[in-house]
Design an enzyme around this catalytic site. Structure first.
Site, PDB file in Angstrom:
ATOM      1  N   CYS A 206       0.864  -1.187   0.000  1.00  0.00           N
ATOM      2  CA  CYS A 206       0.000   0.000   0.000  1.00  0.00           C
ATOM      3  C   CYS A 206       0.898   1.234   0.000  1.00  0.00           C
ATOM      4  O   CYS A 206       1.686   1.414   0.929  1.00  0.00           O
ATOM      5  CB  CYS A 206      -0.879  -0.033   1.257  1.00  0.00           C
ATOM      6  SG  CYS A 206      -1.970   1.391   1.397  1.00  0.00           S
ATOM      7  N   HIS A 207       0.846   2.018  -1.065  1.00  0.00           N
ATOM      8  CA  HIS A 207       1.691   3.216  -1.086  1.00  0.00           C
ATOM      9  C   HIS A 207       1.120   4.389  -1.856  1.00  0.00           C
ATOM     10  O   HIS A 207       1.706   5.462  -1.865  1.00  0.00           O
ATOM     11  CB  HIS A 207       3.076   2.891  -1.662  1.00  0.00           C
ATOM     12  CG  HIS A 207       3.069   2.759  -3.162  1.00  0.00           C
ATOM     13  ND1 HIS A 207       2.493   1.703  -3.804  1.00  0.00           N
ATOM     14  CD2 HIS A 207       3.541   3.569  -4.129  1.00  0.00           C
ATOM     15  CE1 HIS A 207       2.625   1.858  -5.103  1.00  0.00           C
ATOM     16  NE2 HIS A 207       3.250   2.985  -5.339  1.00  0.00           N
ATOM     17  N   ARG A 208      -0.024   4.212  -2.539  1.00  0.00           N
ATOM     18  CA  ARG A 208      -0.583   5.330  -3.334  1.00  0.00           C
ATOM     19  C   ARG A 208      -0.983   6.466  -2.412  1.00  0.00           C
ATOM     20  O   ARG A 208      -1.596   6.236  -1.357  1.00  0.00           O
ATOM     21  CB  ARG A 208      -1.848   4.894  -4.079  1.00  0.00           C
ATOM     22  CG  ARG A 208      -1.646   4.004  -5.252  1.00  0.00           C
ATOM     23  CD  ARG A 208      -1.802   4.728  -6.592  1.00  0.00           C
ATOM     24  NE  ARG A 208      -0.516   5.092  -7.119  1.00  0.00           N
ATOM     25  CZ  ARG A 208       0.350   4.224  -7.650  1.00  0.00           C
ATOM     26  NH1 ARG A 208       0.061   2.950  -7.746  1.00  0.00           N
ATOM     27  NH2 ARG A 208       1.521   4.638  -8.086  1.00  0.00           N
ATOM     28  N   ARG A 241       6.874   5.900   2.701  1.00  0.00           N
ATOM     29  CA  ARG A 241       5.798   6.882   2.930  1.00  0.00           C
ATOM     30  C   ARG A 241       4.699   6.305   3.818  1.00  0.00           C
ATOM     31  O   ARG A 241       4.199   6.948   4.737  1.00  0.00           O
ATOM     32  CB  ARG A 241       5.186   7.316   1.580  1.00  0.00           C
ATOM     33  CG  ARG A 241       3.950   8.182   1.786  1.00  0.00           C
ATOM     34  CD  ARG A 241       3.470   8.875   0.544  1.00  0.00           C
ATOM     35  NE  ARG A 241       3.155   7.947  -0.530  1.00  0.00           N
ATOM     36  CZ  ARG A 241       3.355   8.211  -1.815  1.00  0.00           C
ATOM     37  NH1 ARG A 241       3.885   9.330  -2.178  1.00  0.00           N
ATOM     38  NH2 ARG A 241       3.022   7.328  -2.736  1.00  0.00           N
TER      39      ARG A 241
END
Ligand code: UDP
Length: 363
Positions: A206-208, A241
């Site tokens: 998960c990084h968007r 992030r």
């Protein structure tokens, strides 16, 4: 012929590795490739490990530009890429995908009247809130050669009036999947390292920004990961992030028994993808890799550029609702793997086609 290749982010290293290999193996006497790393991804495990593992030559330039808001990052890259281009005077600038490095490379080159070739042209999510969508639309608009991974991408460009220089080359990520799948199985020890059994775990990423920068969305997704981890092991290689946002939003406890790891080297990632029961992701590349390896995928987004994975039923688009993610998990977890015979992503020779079109300067 001289090509300046601009890369900066993890998925670009993987794509460029495939094209660079073709240049070195088949066109060494014809093409001089100058690699420019903008520095957008700079951690060893988001950058150096890919250069080492995928045998990418050391970049001739590392601009060391990372962090800051989009405007700051893109602006600094634009200035630095321009000075590289003024010095190198290439025949082509080669850009990949949809990051700030892509946009900076495209703009710097176009303003200097250097033709731009865009690998992964024509992808659209039709969501202008995504920084990636803005980057790819603008990059496509100023590109001379637009190498589309799929027919759907060609159609997207047609709808925007872009038809000259457009080629359905196939997807370089499919080339990479074919090249690295067996290597990953034989070389990676990640299954043992993380105490996993083949076909008995879920792999999640998960990084968007749309997920990581929204505490509610991220909370719902992490809640779902935590619930799934009560039934089967869940491995979550964590993007820097996302790691930061989980701490800032106080969401880490919700992960429960999820096995959180650092971002994985590519071969370990590919090994885990092939062995997973199910993949949960908001990554473009990971959605497709799930498809290539016949592993059911649950996509944690409201739309996807990779529409073919949805229409074939291999990928479920569920967004960020915890209950929708859990329902999709129940739905696919017991499903047999798909055997992929034909893909809409070409025949695994996209890089060969791209380099040959550039070398022959065919429009
Ligand atoms: N990837 C990797 N290690 C990880 C997570 C992803 O090697 O821990 C690879 C993955 O296999 C895929 C690519 O990185 O090839 C996807 O990159 P990312 O998800 O960062 O970007 P996107 O594809 O969404 O643009």
């Amino acid at each position: 012929m001289k090509i300046v290749t601009i890369i900066g982010a993890r998925p670009q290293f993987i794509k460029a590795a495939t094209v660079s290999r073709v240049i070195r193996d088949r066109y060494a006497d014809k093409i001089d490739e100058v690699l420019v790393h903008t520095g957008q991804h700079y951690d060893d495990n988001m950058s150096k490990v890919f250069f080492d593992e995928l045998n990418i030559p050391r970049p001739c330039y590392n601009l060391e530009i990372s962090g800051g808001n989009h405007g700051v990052m893109t602006g600094r890259m634009l200035e630095s890429v321009e000075s590289v281009l003024l010095q190198e005077k290439p025949d082509w600038v080669l850009i990949y995908g949809d990051t700030n490095s892509t946009l900076a490379g495209a703009l710097a080159a176009a303003k200097l009247h250097i033709p731009v070739a865009h690998v992964e042209a024509g992808l659209r999510s039709f969501n202008m809130r995504m920084p990636e969508e803005i980057n790819r639309i603008l990059a496509d608009r100023v590109s001379t050669k637009l190498f589309c991974p799929t027919e759907a991408a060609v159609v997207n460009l047609q709808a925007e009036g872009l038809t000259r220089g457009v080629h359905n080359s196939g997807d370089v990520m499919y080339d990479a999947a074919l090249f690295y799948r067996e290597k990953a199985k034989s070389q990676s020890t990640s299954l043992e390292e993380y105490g996993l059994t083949k076909s008995e775990f879920a792999l999640a990423t998960c990084h968007r920004a749309e997920n990581t920068d929204d505490p509610e969305r991220l909370g719902r997704i992490v809640n779902a990961f935590g619930s799934i981890a009560k039934t089967i092991p869940v491995v979550l290689p964590l993007h820097p992030r996302t790691r930061k946002q989980l701490v800032d939003y106080g969401l880490t406890d919700m992960l429960g028994s999820v096995k959180v790891t650092e971002p994985l080297p590519f071969l370990d990632m590919v090994a885990l993808e092939q062995a997973a029961t199910v993949i949960l992701t908001d990554s473009g590349g990971v959605q497709k890799e799930a498809f290539f390896y016949g592993v059911p995928c649950i996509t944690l987004r409201d739309e996807t550029e990779w529409v073919e994975t949805i229409s074939t039923g291999a990928n479920l688009l569920v967004g960020s609702s915890t209950s929708a993610i859990l329902a999709a998990f129940d739905d696919v977890a017991g499903k047999a793997r798909q055997v992929i015979r034909e893909t809409p992503y070409g025949a695994g020779d996209a890089a060969g086609k791209i380099v040959s079109l550039l070398a022959e300067n065919k429009s």
